[in-house]
Design an enzyme around this catalytic site. Structure first.
Site, short mmCIF file in Angstrom:
data_model
loop_
_atom_site.label_atom_id
_atom_site.label_comp_id
_atom_site.label_asym_id
_atom_site.label_seq_id
_atom_site.Cartn_x
_atom_site.Cartn_y
_atom_site.Cartn_z
N LYS A 137 -110.57 43.56 53.57
CA LYS A 137 -110.24 42.61 52.49
C LYS A 137 -108.74 42.57 52.27
CE LYS A 137 -113.27 41.84 48.58
NZ LYS A 137 -113.79 42.49 47.37
C1 E4P Z 1 -115.57 40.90 45.27
O1 E4P Z 1 -115.20 40.50 46.34
C2 E4P Z 1 -114.64 40.99 44.13
O2 E4P Z 1 -113.81 42.07 44.30
C3 E4P Z 1 -115.43 41.07 42.87
O3 E4P Z 1 -116.48 40.13 42.95
C4 E4P Z 1 -114.61 40.86 41.61
O4 E4P Z 1 -115.48 40.75 40.52
P1 E4P Z 1 -114.96 40.86 38.99
O5 E4P Z 1 -114.12 39.65 38.72
O6 E4P Z 1 -116.20 40.85 38.16
O7 E4P Z 1 -114.17 42.12 38.92
#
Ligand code: E4P
Length: 300
Positions: free
Chosen positions: A93
């Site tokens: 990521k």
């Molecule tokens: C996933 O890829 C993200 O890191 C995650 O969905 C972020 O979610 P949040 O906005 O609830 O922290």
């Protein structure tokens, strides 16, 4: 629609996997921090991550922690080289843009995405808040993009709350009452529950009446996602869309209705997707109605 679980907690991943519904996992540094806090001291994080990778056959996203181009590329390679041999399912990521304050540049994330993708390392371009960012990430070769549905709702909800002197709870996309009242005035009649989705999520004309109820023309996180999908469909990008930052089962339904490739969902929301009061009532009635003769047959 593929379902990923948005967590680094092993027990949640294993539970979702045991239901036969899990297609992958997404983590981020905050989720890893929470998982380690829950697991307690003495846990080897490296072994913990390896166990997650062995638990799921689908892609598992692991995020870099740095923000400079060189460090992101180096960390991504470390993550990929160390963990991908375990089950051949690591996706790295990379934030689409790592700018945080004056002096940072806006383009390290996209450059890292391009460099890593060119080397055959699958990239999940994260922190996507606009269709334009998603377009750029796809062009740079990202295997996945993660538009953050809930965080766009947070932004718009806060803006509307400030404007209207209200504190809207997390989980509302933006105040439904506002759109509903406007629509009722327009129609000259009350509207029912079934019409609400159309008004809130699909009738942009209504929300366009309110300059302060959008983010550069985007009226909700789901609206942003819809726009990303439209752009991708238009140009037939191979990049898969992971609807991220999901807060409610209703958002998951809307993702599925629009045909998004993947939704990454917190385990608590995955649980809610299974629950309905009438299912439980029906279950009770069926159990109560099992007559002894039928019970005899069922025993075999
Ligand atoms: C996933 O890829 C993200 O890191 C995650 O969905 C972020 O979610 P949040 O906005 O609830 O922290």
């Amino acid at each position: 629609m593929k379902i990923f679980v948005d967590t680094a907690k092993k027990d949640e991943i294993k539970e979702a996997e045991s239901w036969g519904i899990l297609d992958g996992v997404t983590t981020n540094p905050s989720l890893i921090k929470k998982a380690v806090e829950t697991a307690g001291k003495g846990v080897s994080l490296e072994d913990y991550i390896k166990d997650i990778l062995r638990t799921v056959e689908g892609p598992v996203s692991l995020e870099v922690g740095a923000s400079s181009l060189e460090e992101m590329i180096s960390e991504a390679k470390v993550l990929y080289d160390k963990f991908n041999p375990i089950n051949d399912n690591v996706v790295v990521k990379i934030p689409v843009n790592t700018y945080m304050c004056d002096g940072d540049d806006n383009f390290s994330g996209i450059k890292a995405t391009k460099a890593l993708s060119d080397q055959g390392i699958p990239v999940n371009s994260t922190l996507i808040m606009t269709p334009n960012q998603a377009l750029m990430a796809a062009k740079a070769g990202a295997a996945y993009v993660s538009p953050f549905v809930g965080r766009i709702d947070d932004l718009i909800r806060k803006r509307i709350g400030l404007k209207r002197g209200k504190d809207y709870p997390k989980g509302t996309y933006y105040p439904e009452e506002l759109a509903i009242r406007v629509w009722e005035n327009k129609l000259g009649r009350f509207i029912d529950e079934q019409e609400i989705d159309n008004i809130i999520y699909r009738d942009h004309e209504i929300m366009k009446l309110f300059d302060w109820a959008n983010d550069n023309g985007i009226f909700s996180g789901i609206d942003m996602l819809w726009s990303v999908k439209k752009v991708y469909d238009e140009y037939e990008f191979d990049t898969e869309i992971i609807a991220a930052s999901i807060r409610t089962a209703r958002q998951v339904r809307l993702c599925a209705e629009m045909g998004v490739d993947i939704a990454t969902i917190p385990f608590s929301v995955i649980e809610k997707m299974m629950i309905h009061r009438k299912t439980s009532q029906g279950m009770k009635a069926f159990c109560d109605d099992v007559i002894p003769e039928y019970q005899e047959i069922l025993k075999g």
